[in-house]
Scaffold this motif. Structure first.
Motif, PDB file in Angstrom:
ATOM      1  N   ALA A 122       0.851  -1.194   0.000  1.00 39.41           N
ATOM      2  CA  ALA A 122       0.000   0.000   0.000  1.00 39.41           C
ATOM      3  C   ALA A 122       0.887   1.244   0.000  1.00 39.41           C
ATOM      4  CB  ALA A 122      -0.906   0.003   1.223  1.00 39.41           C
ATOM      5  N   THR A 123       0.487   2.251  -0.751  1.00 39.78           N
ATOM      6  CA  THR A 123       1.279   3.474  -0.867  1.00 39.78           C
ATOM      7  C   THR A 123       0.398   4.690  -0.609  1.00 39.78           C
ATOM      8  OG1 THR A 123       2.761   2.453  -2.488  1.00 39.78           O
ATOM      9  CG2 THR A 123       2.736   4.854  -2.392  1.00 39.78           C
ATOM     10  N   ILE A 124       0.924   5.602   0.178  1.00 39.25           N
ATOM     11  CA  ILE A 124       0.222   6.851   0.477  1.00 39.25           C
ATOM     12  C   ILE A 124       1.071   8.010  -0.025  1.00 39.25           C
ATOM     13  CG2 ILE A 124      -0.491   8.405   2.337  1.00 39.25           C
ATOM     14  CD1 ILE A 124      -1.263   5.958   3.948  1.00 39.25           C
ATOM     15  N   VAL A 125       0.453   8.909  -0.773  1.00 35.45           N
ATOM     16  CA  VAL A 125       1.109  10.143  -1.194  1.00 35.45           C
ATOM     17  C   VAL A 125       0.412  11.301  -0.514  1.00 35.45           C
ATOM     18  CG1 VAL A 125       1.687  11.659  -3.132  1.00 35.45           C
ATOM     19  CG2 VAL A 125       1.811   9.169  -3.416  1.00 35.45           C
ATOM     20  N   ARG A 296       9.724   9.037   1.893  1.00 35.90           N
ATOM     21  CA  ARG A 296      10.706   9.927   1.264  1.00 35.90           C
ATOM     22  C   ARG A 296       9.970  11.166   0.779  1.00 35.90           C
ATOM     23  NH1 ARG A 296      11.400   9.398  -5.107  1.00 35.90           N
ATOM     24  NH2 ARG A 296      11.250  11.620  -4.702  1.00 35.90           N
ATOM     25  N   PRO A 297      10.639  12.304   0.729  1.00 37.91           N
ATOM     26  CA  PRO A 297       9.997  13.507   0.189  1.00 37.91           C
ATOM     27  C   PRO A 297       9.985  13.473  -1.339  1.00 37.91           C
ATOM     28  CG  PRO A 297      12.225  14.001   0.901  1.00 37.91           C
ATOM     29  CD  PRO A 297      11.978  12.570   1.266  1.00 37.91           C
ATOM     30  N   TYR A 298       9.048  14.210  -1.925  1.00 37.58           N
ATOM     31  CA  TYR A 298       9.039  14.380  -3.373  1.00 37.58           C
ATOM     32  C   TYR A 298       8.842  15.859  -3.678  1.00 37.58           C
ATOM     33  CZ  TYR A 298       3.984  15.080  -3.251  1.00 37.58           C
ATOM     34  OH  TYR A 298       2.731  15.578  -2.979  1.00 37.58           O
ATOM     35  N   VAL A 299       9.274  16.261  -4.859  1.00 37.79           N
ATOM     36  CA  VAL A 299       9.121  17.651  -5.299  1.00 37.79           C
ATOM     37  C   VAL A 299       8.648  17.644  -6.747  1.00 37.79           C
ATOM     38  CG1 VAL A 299      10.265  19.856  -5.717  1.00 37.79           C
ATOM     39  CG2 VAL A 299      10.955  18.470  -3.748  1.00 37.79           C
ATOM     40  N   LEU A 300       7.498  18.262  -6.995  1.00 37.57           N
ATOM     41  CA  LEU A 300       7.028  18.433  -8.368  1.00 37.57           C
ATOM     42  C   LEU A 300       7.525  19.758  -8.936  1.00 37.57           C
ATOM     43  CD1 LEU A 300       3.327  17.166  -8.181  1.00 37.57           C
ATOM     44  CD2 LEU A 300       5.315  15.968  -9.084  1.00 37.57           C
ATOM     45  N   THR A 301       7.341  20.824  -8.153  1.00 35.86           N
ATOM     46  CA  THR A 301       7.875  22.151  -8.485  1.00 35.86           C
ATOM     47  C   THR A 301       8.350  22.761  -7.181  1.00 35.86           C
ATOM     48  OG1 THR A 301       5.844  23.433  -8.106  1.00 35.86           O
ATOM     49  CG2 THR A 301       6.075  22.382 -10.262  1.00 35.86           C
ATOM     50  N   ASN A 302       8.849  23.997  -7.241  1.00 34.23           N
ATOM     51  CA  ASN A 302       9.319  24.657  -6.027  1.00 34.23           C
ATOM     52  C   ASN A 302       8.224  24.806  -4.982  1.00 34.23           C
ATOM     53  OD1 ASN A 302      11.888  24.944  -7.053  1.00 34.23           O
ATOM     54  ND2 ASN A 302      11.497  26.974  -7.928  1.00 34.23           N
ATOM     55  N   GLU A 303       6.971  24.876  -5.414  1.00 37.21           N
ATOM     56  CA  GLU A 303       5.863  25.089  -4.486  1.00 37.21           C
ATOM     57  C   GLU A 303       5.038  23.829  -4.240  1.00 37.21           C
ATOM     58  OE1 GLU A 303       3.554  28.291  -6.055  1.00 37.21           O
ATOM     59  OE2 GLU A 303       4.823  29.813  -5.133  1.00 37.21           O
ATOM     60  N   LEU A 304       5.330  22.763  -4.961  1.00 33.54           N
ATOM     61  CA  LEU A 304       4.549  21.530  -4.840  1.00 33.54           C
ATOM     62  C   LEU A 304       5.441  20.409  -4.334  1.00 33.54           C
ATOM     63  CD1 LEU A 304       2.467  21.655  -8.151  1.00 33.54           C
ATOM     64  CD2 LEU A 304       1.737  22.301  -5.862  1.00 33.54           C
TER      65      LEU A 304
END
Length: 329
Positions: A122-125, A296-304
């Protein structure tokens, strides 16, 4: 003091237990691994590991299973290893975001499912905290004479629909007039749209009905922003349900309960921004057993930005999960 040979034996017990799901004895270790020592030495080392509370004896057999401390020592070794860059399953998050037409919800739903499919857990974002992203536009849409939808557009691209029911009728032209005013004056409206500015609205030519609508919209938005939390996207709940049987229900049921509770979001909010963070059993909650969470952290853009959490039993395939999370950037 644990020796290097005992560490190797512990690692073999952990990996065999994860793969086979049953207690591991000295005979099984000798059969499955190229052990260059006698069975008596293996048994003595296993006794030493048990005394150090790294493995535990079960009542059902003469084998041993890893304890929480044993799993912790094992994963600490994995985390110290340099990450191996692979390309087969590599996923570029920015590309995924653009492929989903910069729609955050669709992207993060897809991300949760992709990680679940690849990890088999199971994965949670956890979505971005939109309270940190300013509202750049507001639109009103009329559903019927007594109901309108307030559309909020955040700088991050997040779009939120709020519903407002009215006790009086509202015509199309009034909705358009108010929507245009709020959109053109979004910053002033959100900062000064409360009841203290009734006279100012009237001086601008708004009648009592229009002023009443603007006040209701203002307080609706304020209430939403004050209570808005990061949205959770869940992938692969069926991965856990499919594993439910008489032997696994005791360990998987708490995982399902934990996934569906607010506690997991609180935990994820507290984890560090280390490349990989692992919590096992009582490290998550002092009353909790049988669950492991790898984040783990993720980054889509500087604000996301937010966190990905893979949730499973303590007997998780940690090496595969760590490699998966390390490769997908």
């Amino acid at each position: 003091m644990i020796t290097q040979r005992q560490i190797s034996i512990l690692n073999a017990i952990v990996e065999d237990y994860v793969e086979l799901g049953q207690p591991i004895g000295s005979t099984m270790l000798i059969k499955r691994h190229n052990v260059q020592v006698s069975p008596a030495t293996i048994r003595n080392d296993m006794k030493s590991l048990e005394e150090q509370k790294l493995i535990e004896k079960t009542h059902s057999s003469s084998g041993r299973v890893p304890s929480e401390a044993g799993f912790r020592l094992y994963v600490n070794q994995l985390l110290q290893q340099p990450s191996v860059e692979g390309h087969q399953n590599k996923l570029n998050l920015s590309t995924l975001y653009s492929e989903n037409h910069y729609d955050i919800s669709t992207t993060l739903n897809c991300l949760a499912q992709l990680f679940s499919d690849q990890s088999h857990y199971a994965t949670i974002v956890v979505g971005p905290d939109h309270t940190k992203s300013s509202v750049i536009d507001v639109h009103l849409m009329k559903v019927n004479t007594h109901h309108i939808i307030v559309v909020l557009i955040h700088q991050s691209g997040h779009v939120k629909h709020l519903h407002l029911s009215l006790t009086f009728e509202l015509d199309d032209m009034t909705v358009i007039k108010l929507s245009n005013f709020m959109s053109r004056n979004i910053e002033a409206f959100l900062n000064h749209g409360n009841h203290h500015y009734l006279d100012a609205y009237r001086l601008m030519g708004f009648n009592n009905t229009e002023v009443a609508v603007m006040l209701q919209v203002y307080y609706l938005i304020k209430k939403h922003l004050e209570t808005e939390t990061s949205r959770i996207y869940l992938g692969g709940k069926y991965q856990l349900i499919e594993r439910l049987n008489e032997s696994t229900v005791a360990s998987i049921q708490p995982i399902l309960q934990y996934v569906e509770s607010d506690r997991i979001t609180q935990l994820i909010a507290q984890v560090s921004d280390d490349p990989i963070n692992i919590r096992i059993g009582s490290e998550i909650d002092h009353n909790l057993e049988g669950i492991a969470i790898v984040t783990r952290p993720y980054v889509l853009t500087n604000e996301l930005e937010g966190h990905i959490a893979i949730v499973g039993p303590t007997a998780m395939r940690y090496q595969n999960v760590i490699q998966l999370l390390s490769q997908n950037r």
